[in-house]
Design a protein around this motif. Structure first.
Motif, PDB file in Angstrom:
ATOM      1  N   LEU A 119       0.826  -1.207   0.000  1.00  0.00           N
ATOM      2  CA  LEU A 119       0.000   0.000   0.000  1.00  0.00           C
ATOM      3  C   LEU A 119       0.858   1.254   0.000  1.00  0.00           C
ATOM      4  CD1 LEU A 119      -2.825  -0.999   2.510  1.00  0.00           C
ATOM      5  CD2 LEU A 119      -3.110  -0.528   0.069  1.00  0.00           C
ATOM      6  N   LYS A 120       1.965   1.228   0.727  1.00  0.00           N
ATOM      7  CA  LYS A 120       2.854   2.394   0.778  1.00  0.00           C
ATOM      8  C   LYS A 120       3.484   2.672  -0.584  1.00  0.00           C
ATOM      9  CE  LYS A 120       3.957   2.036   5.691  1.00  0.00           C
ATOM     10  NZ  LYS A 120       5.011   1.742   6.699  1.00  0.00           N
ATOM     11  N   ARG A 121       3.604   1.637  -1.413  1.00  0.00           N
ATOM     12  CA  ARG A 121       4.221   1.816  -2.736  1.00  0.00           C
ATOM     13  C   ARG A 121       3.301   2.545  -3.704  1.00  0.00           C
ATOM     14  NH1 ARG A 121       5.664  -3.934  -1.763  1.00  0.00           N
ATOM     15  NH2 ARG A 121       7.699  -3.867  -0.717  1.00  0.00           N
ATOM     16  N   PHE A 122       2.043   2.762  -3.305  1.00  0.00           N
ATOM     17  CA  PHE A 122       1.138   3.538  -4.155  1.00  0.00           C
ATOM     18  C   PHE A 122       1.483   5.031  -4.105  1.00  0.00           C
ATOM     19  CE2 PHE A 122      -1.274  -0.289  -4.275  1.00  0.00           C
ATOM     20  CZ  PHE A 122      -2.151  -0.185  -5.335  1.00  0.00           C
ATOM     21  N   ILE A 123       2.298   5.432  -3.141  1.00  0.00           N
ATOM     22  CA  ILE A 123       2.640   6.846  -2.986  1.00  0.00           C
ATOM     23  C   ILE A 123       3.819   7.171  -3.889  1.00  0.00           C
ATOM     24  CG2 ILE A 123       3.244   8.670  -1.356  1.00  0.00           C
ATOM     25  CD1 ILE A 123       2.222   6.588   0.830  1.00  0.00           C
ATOM     26  N   GLY A 124       3.583   7.970  -4.902  1.00  0.00           N
ATOM     27  CA  GLY A 124       4.650   8.357  -5.824  1.00  0.00           C
ATOM     28  C   GLY A 124       4.283   8.075  -7.268  1.00  0.00           C
ATOM     29  N   PRO A 125       4.207   6.790  -7.661  1.00  0.00           N
ATOM     30  CA  PRO A 125       3.866   6.491  -9.056  1.00  0.00           C
ATOM     31  C   PRO A 125       2.425   6.851  -9.388  1.00  0.00           C
ATOM     32  CG  PRO A 125       4.925   4.613  -7.982  1.00  0.00           C
ATOM     33  CD  PRO A 125       4.575   5.597  -6.898  1.00  0.00           C
ATOM     34  N   ALA A 126       2.133   6.930 -10.669  1.00  0.00           N
ATOM     35  CA  ALA A 126       0.755   7.145 -11.112  1.00  0.00           C
ATOM     36  C   ALA A 126      -0.108   5.967 -10.670  1.00  0.00           C
ATOM     37  CB  ALA A 126       0.711   7.293 -12.629  1.00  0.00           C
ATOM     38  N   ILE A 127      -1.366   6.230 -10.345  1.00  0.00           N
ATOM     39  CA  ILE A 127      -2.262   5.199  -9.825  1.00  0.00           C
ATOM     40  C   ILE A 127      -2.418   4.047 -10.813  1.00  0.00           C
ATOM     41  CG2 ILE A 127      -4.307   6.440 -10.661  1.00  0.00           C
ATOM     42  CD1 ILE A 127      -4.118   4.247  -7.490  1.00  0.00           C
ATOM     43  N   ILE A 128      -2.430   4.332 -12.112  1.00  0.00           N
ATOM     44  CA  ILE A 128      -2.601   3.258 -13.101  1.00  0.00           C
ATOM     45  C   ILE A 128      -1.431   2.282 -13.047  1.00  0.00           C
ATOM     46  CG2 ILE A 128      -1.534   4.553 -15.005  1.00  0.00           C
ATOM     47  CD1 ILE A 128      -3.586   3.243 -16.868  1.00  0.00           C
ATOM     48  N   GLU A 129      -0.219   2.793 -12.812  1.00  0.00           N
ATOM     49  CA  GLU A 129       0.950   1.920 -12.729  1.00  0.00           C
ATOM     50  C   GLU A 129       0.863   1.016 -11.501  1.00  0.00           C
ATOM     51  OE1 GLU A 129       4.311   4.521 -12.729  1.00  0.00           O
ATOM     52  OE2 GLU A 129       4.282   4.751 -14.907  1.00  0.00           O
ATOM     53  N   SER A 130       0.420   1.582 -10.377  1.00  0.00           N
ATOM     54  CA  SER A 130       0.331   0.801  -9.153  1.00  0.00           C
ATOM     55  C   SER A 130      -0.774  -0.249  -9.238  1.00  0.00           C
ATOM     56  CB  SER A 130       0.095   1.721  -7.960  1.00  0.00           C
ATOM     57  OG  SER A 130       1.200   2.585  -7.772  1.00  0.00           O
ATOM     58  N   LEU A 131      -1.874   0.079  -9.883  1.00  0.00           N
ATOM     59  CA  LEU A 131      -2.936  -0.912 -10.063  1.00  0.00           C
ATOM     60  C   LEU A 131      -2.445  -2.060 -10.935  1.00  0.00           C
ATOM     61  CD1 LEU A 131      -6.042   1.422 -10.569  1.00  0.00           C
ATOM     62  CD2 LEU A 131      -5.496   0.065  -8.534  1.00  0.00           C
ATOM     63  N   ARG A 132      -1.728  -1.731 -12.006  1.00  0.00           N
ATOM     64  CA  ARG A 132      -1.164  -2.788 -12.865  1.00  0.00           C
ATOM     65  C   ARG A 132      -0.191  -3.662 -12.079  1.00  0.00           C
ATOM     66  NH1 ARG A 132      -0.517   1.170 -17.823  1.00  0.00           N
ATOM     67  NH2 ARG A 132      -2.196   0.426 -19.182  1.00  0.00           N
ATOM     68  N   ARG A 133       0.650  -3.027 -11.266  1.00  0.00           N
ATOM     69  CA  ARG A 133       1.633  -3.784 -10.491  1.00  0.00           C
ATOM     70  C   ARG A 133       0.944  -4.769  -9.551  1.00  0.00           C
ATOM     71  NH1 ARG A 133       3.810   0.202  -8.113  1.00  0.00           N
ATOM     72  NH2 ARG A 133       2.850  -0.107  -6.080  1.00  0.00           N
ATOM     73  N   ASN A 134      -0.271  -4.440  -9.135  1.00  0.00           N
ATOM     74  CA  ASN A 134      -1.023  -5.297  -8.226  1.00  0.00           C
ATOM     75  C   ASN A 134      -2.053  -6.158  -8.945  1.00  0.00           C
ATOM     76  OD1 ASN A 134      -0.422  -4.748  -5.138  1.00  0.00           O
ATOM     77  ND2 ASN A 134      -0.067  -2.856  -6.275  1.00  0.00           N
ATOM     78  N   HIS A 135      -1.812  -6.375 -10.240  1.00  0.00           N
ATOM     79  CA  HIS A 135      -2.527  -7.389 -11.030  1.00  0.00           C
ATOM     80  C   HIS A 135      -3.997  -7.078 -11.261  1.00  0.00           C
ATOM     81  CE1 HIS A 135       1.190  -9.469 -10.250  1.00  0.00           C
ATOM     82  NE2 HIS A 135       0.931  -9.534  -8.951  1.00  0.00           N
ATOM     83  N   ILE A 136      -4.347  -5.799 -11.245  1.00  0.00           N
ATOM     84  CA  ILE A 136      -5.701  -5.430 -11.668  1.00  0.00           C
ATOM     85  C   ILE A 136      -5.755  -5.591 -13.191  1.00  0.00           C
ATOM     86  CG2 ILE A 136      -7.418  -3.595 -11.798  1.00  0.00           C
ATOM     87  CD1 ILE A 136      -6.971  -4.741  -8.975  1.00  0.00           C
TER      88      ILE A 136
END
Length: 237
Positions: free
Chosen positions: A45-62
């Motif tokens: 969850l802390k890794r969502f701070i910084g990158p664009a939200i779309i990148e973080s969602l992809r990283r988490n397999h959405i």
């Protein structure tokens, strides 16, 4: 802003100027719950701070076909849903973007840098339409010369794109002697600066993990907010 030479200090927003983790993480949790996917663990969850939200969602397999829904849910909680406790005004409810606070000492450091003659520009991967009301709410707008963020349609998404967008607006011209320094707390800030031929001053009070700032090439890392003015002055000489 057309005078040369300029000394430009580019400032990240989340984790550099503002302690934004509570609001971002709360909105991410709501997003995963509404999408029906398991909420990531605390470290992720802390890794969502910084990158664009779309990148973080992809990283988490959405899945790709759920990304637009996820972004819309997140942005709704972040901008519109007054359901989170306001840390600045107990008892008041605010959207995620205001479940947030300015790091102690930042207003004083910005005032000192302005006094020293630097052009201060916020450069954030947060969509600009979200960054502007945050800066207005926390009185950062009057302390900087401009606020530049990502575009809502994701055509301007990464930090290097935001930096170049900022440079276009302020008339930055290296051939005329202009110089700039990026100040940020995550690898995205360092990578964006390097891609634009700039150095990045790392901020250890933010949300970097381990030695990510060093690994990505931050030229120097400062531990405390009250070191900012002196570090910038030493860099520009």
């Amino acid at each position: 802003m057309n005078e040369h030479p300029k000394k430009v200090v580019l400032l990240d927003l989340d984790g550099t100027l503002t302690e934004s983790a509570p609001g971002i993480i709360a909105c991410v949790v709501k997003t995963f719950e509404e999408l029906g996917y398991p909420v990531p663990d605390d470290a992720e969850l802390k890794r969502f701070i910084g990158p664009a939200i779309i990148e973080s969602l992809r990283r988490n397999h959405i899945p790709e076909d759920k990304l637009e829904d996820g972004i819309a849910i997140y942005r709704n909680y972040y901008a519109n849903q007054n359901i989170f406790d306001d840390p600045m005004n107990p008892g008041n409810k605010v959207p995620g973007r205001l479940y947030n606070s300015v790091f102690d000492g930042i207003p004083e450091q910005l005032a000192a840098l302005r006094e020293d003659g630097y052009l201060l520009a916020i450069a954030t991967c947060k969509p600009e339409y979200q960054a502007l009301p945050i800066c207005e709410h926390f009185h950062l707008t009057e302390q900087v010369d401009g606020i530049y963020g990502a575009s809502m349609d994701n055509t301007r998404l990464h930090k290097d794109q935001v930096i170049r967008y900022c440079f276009d607006h302020i008339g930055f011209d290296a051939e005329a002697g202009d110089r700039a320094l990026m100040v940020g707390d995550r690898w995205t800030d360092v990578d964006g600066a390097v891609a634009c031929g700039l150095d990045c001053l790392g901020c250890a009070w933010g949300y970097a993990e381990g030695d990510e700032l060093t690994q990505h090439g931050a030229y120097r890392i400062i531990e405390h907010v009250d070191q900012l003015r002196d570090a910038v002055s030493e860099y520009f000489g």
